[in-house]
Design a protein around this motif. Structure first.
Motif, PDB file in Angstrom:
ATOM      1  N   ALA A  14       0.780  -1.293  -0.044  1.00 29.98           N
ATOM      2  CA  ALA A  14      -0.016  -0.104  -0.037  1.00 29.98           C
ATOM      3  C   ALA A  14       0.720   1.045  -0.142  1.00 29.98           C
ATOM      4  N   ASP A  15       2.052   1.042  -0.540  1.00 25.66           N
ATOM      5  CA  ASP A  15       3.094   2.218  -0.746  1.00 25.66           C
ATOM      6  C   ASP A  15       3.315   2.956   0.740  1.00 25.66           C
ATOM      7  N   THR A  16       3.495   2.179   1.682  1.00 24.74           N
ATOM      8  CA  THR A  16       3.781   2.647   3.046  1.00 24.74           C
ATOM      9  C   THR A  16       5.087   2.088   3.682  1.00 24.74           C
ATOM     10  N   GLN A  17       5.858   3.070   4.262  1.00 22.95           N
ATOM     11  CA  GLN A  17       7.211   2.880   4.765  1.00 22.95           C
ATOM     12  C   GLN A  17       7.024   2.545   6.066  1.00 22.95           C
ATOM     13  N   ASP A  88       1.110  10.655   5.797  1.00 22.82           N
ATOM     14  CA  ASP A  88       1.055  10.719   4.624  1.00 22.82           C
ATOM     15  C   ASP A  88       2.544  11.467   3.933  1.00 22.82           C
ATOM     16  N   LYS A  89       2.583  11.407   2.680  1.00 20.08           N
ATOM     17  CA  LYS A  89       3.605  11.855   1.964  1.00 20.08           C
ATOM     18  C   LYS A  89       3.929  13.554   2.129  1.00 20.08           C
ATOM     19  N   ASP A  90       2.852  14.061   2.469  1.00 22.77           N
ATOM     20  CA  ASP A  90       2.974  15.625   2.894  1.00 22.77           C
ATOM     21  C   ASP A  90       3.333  15.788   4.373  1.00 22.77           C
ATOM     22  N   LYS A  92       1.536  14.811   7.080  1.00 24.96           N
ATOM     23  CA  LYS A  92       0.276  15.122   7.922  1.00 24.96           C
ATOM     24  C   LYS A  92       0.031  13.495   8.535  1.00 24.96           C
ATOM     25  N   ILE A  93      -0.320  13.606   9.771  1.00 24.51           N
ATOM     26  CA  ILE A  93      -0.750  12.393  10.382  1.00 24.51           C
ATOM     27  C   ILE A  93      -2.158  12.290  10.003  1.00 24.51           C
ATOM     28  N   VAL A  94      -2.356  11.134   9.411  1.00 21.48           N
ATOM     29  CA  VAL A  94      -3.739  10.872   8.918  1.00 21.48           C
ATOM     30  C   VAL A  94      -4.698   9.666   9.714  1.00 21.48           C
ATOM     31  N   GLU A  95      -3.704   8.880  10.429  1.00 19.90           N
ATOM     32  CA  GLU A  95      -4.350   7.954  11.252  1.00 19.90           C
ATOM     33  C   GLU A  95      -3.245   7.754  12.523  1.00 19.90           C
ATOM     34  N   GLU A  96      -3.987   7.483  13.599  1.00 19.97           N
ATOM     35  CA  GLU A  96      -3.132   6.977  14.685  1.00 19.97           C
ATOM     36  C   GLU A  96      -3.846   5.981  15.841  1.00 19.97           C
ATOM     37  N   ASP A 110      -5.576  -1.309   7.508  1.00 24.08           N
ATOM     38  CA  ASP A 110      -6.929  -0.957   6.931  1.00 24.08           C
ATOM     39  C   ASP A 110      -6.880   0.539   6.305  1.00 24.08           C
ATOM     40  N   ALA A 111      -6.353   1.453   7.050  1.00 23.51           N
ATOM     41  CA  ALA A 111      -6.065   2.894   6.738  1.00 23.51           C
ATOM     42  C   ALA A 111      -5.144   3.075   5.409  1.00 23.51           C
ATOM     43  N   CYS A 112      -4.079   2.169   5.439  1.00 26.90           N
ATOM     44  CA  CYS A 112      -3.147   2.300   4.139  1.00 26.90           C
ATOM     45  C   CYS A 112      -3.823   1.611   2.905  1.00 26.90           C
ATOM     46  N   GLU A 113      -4.894   0.421   3.202  1.00 23.46           N
ATOM     47  CA  GLU A 113      -5.402  -0.056   2.210  1.00 23.46           C
ATOM     48  C   GLU A 113      -6.454   0.871   1.306  1.00 23.46           C
ATOM     49  N   ARG A 114      -7.200   1.496   2.422  1.00 24.20           N
ATOM     50  CA  ARG A 114      -8.215   2.406   1.838  1.00 24.20           C
ATOM     51  C   ARG A 114      -7.675   3.719   1.251  1.00 24.20           C
ATOM     52  N   ARG A 115      -6.507   4.148   1.650  1.00 24.60           N
ATOM     53  CA  ARG A 115      -5.658   5.168   0.990  1.00 24.60           C
ATOM     54  C   ARG A 115      -5.419   4.653  -0.444  1.00 24.60           C
ATOM     55  N   ARG A 116      -4.662   3.623  -0.502  1.00 22.33           N
ATOM     56  CA  ARG A 116      -4.401   2.924  -1.838  1.00 22.33           C
ATOM     57  C   ARG A 116      -5.531   2.787  -2.945  1.00 22.33           C
ATOM     58  N   LEU A 117      -6.495   2.389  -2.223  1.00 29.44           N
ATOM     59  CA  LEU A 117      -7.870   2.220  -3.200  1.00 29.44           C
ATOM     60  C   LEU A 117      -8.378   3.566  -3.239  1.00 29.44           C
ATOM     61  N   GLY A 118      -7.785   4.701  -2.823  1.00 28.08           N
ATOM     62  CA  GLY A 118      -8.579   6.028  -2.937  1.00 28.08           C
ATOM     63  C   GLY A 118      -9.839   6.271  -2.323  1.00 28.08           C
ATOM     64  N   LYS A 119     -10.177   5.433  -1.127  1.00 24.12           N
ATOM     65  CA  LYS A 119     -11.429   5.506  -0.487  1.00 24.12           C
ATOM     66  C   LYS A 119     -11.295   6.393   0.607  1.00 24.12           C
TER      67      LYS A 119
END
Length: 119
Positions: A14-17, A88-90, A92-96, A110-119
């Motif tokens: 999901a393009d997550t480091q 995120d790549k900017d 910004k904390i998007v989930e914690e 799940d949050a990474c997967e949603r972001r990957r799918l654009g949801k």
């Protein structure tokens, strides 16, 4: 950490480091990573600056025996609350998740997967 290691393929897919940050020394982190078969980087923050910046630094009173006098003394010790952040790549904390919730990576995966799918 083991649960994140077990989900590493999903997270990276999901393009997550994935990074771990610990108040422990780099040597302690390396030994821990080897013992637990952790393949993602574990960063040492021995001064606690980053941990404090994220609001996770705690000081706890530890009771120890003084090696000279043999008397019990109380000394403060820095510790870190367990937490997981999805940034995120900017920057910004998007989930914690924090404390006991941070042990289970499901919310972050799940949050990474949603972001990957654009949801």
């Amino acid at each position: 950490m083991k649960a994140f290691q077990a989900n590493l393929q999903k997270l990276e897919g999901a393009d997550t480091q994935v990074l771990g940050v610990s108040i422990d020394s780099p040597f302690a982190n390396h030994a821990f990573a080897e013992k637990e078969s952790i393949n993602f980087p574990l960063l040492g923050d021995m001064a606690g600056k980053t941990i404090d910046d994220y609001g996770l630094l705690q000081t706890r009173d530890m009771k120890l025996k003084d090696p000279v006098t043999g008397k019990e003394v109380t000394t403060p010790m820095k510790t870190a609350r367990r937490a997981t952040f999805l940034i995120d790549k900017d920057g910004k904390i998007v989930e914690e998740s924090a404390d006991s919730e941070a042990v289970d990576p499901t919310k972050i995966v799940d949050a990474c997967e949603r972001r990957r799918l654009g949801k």
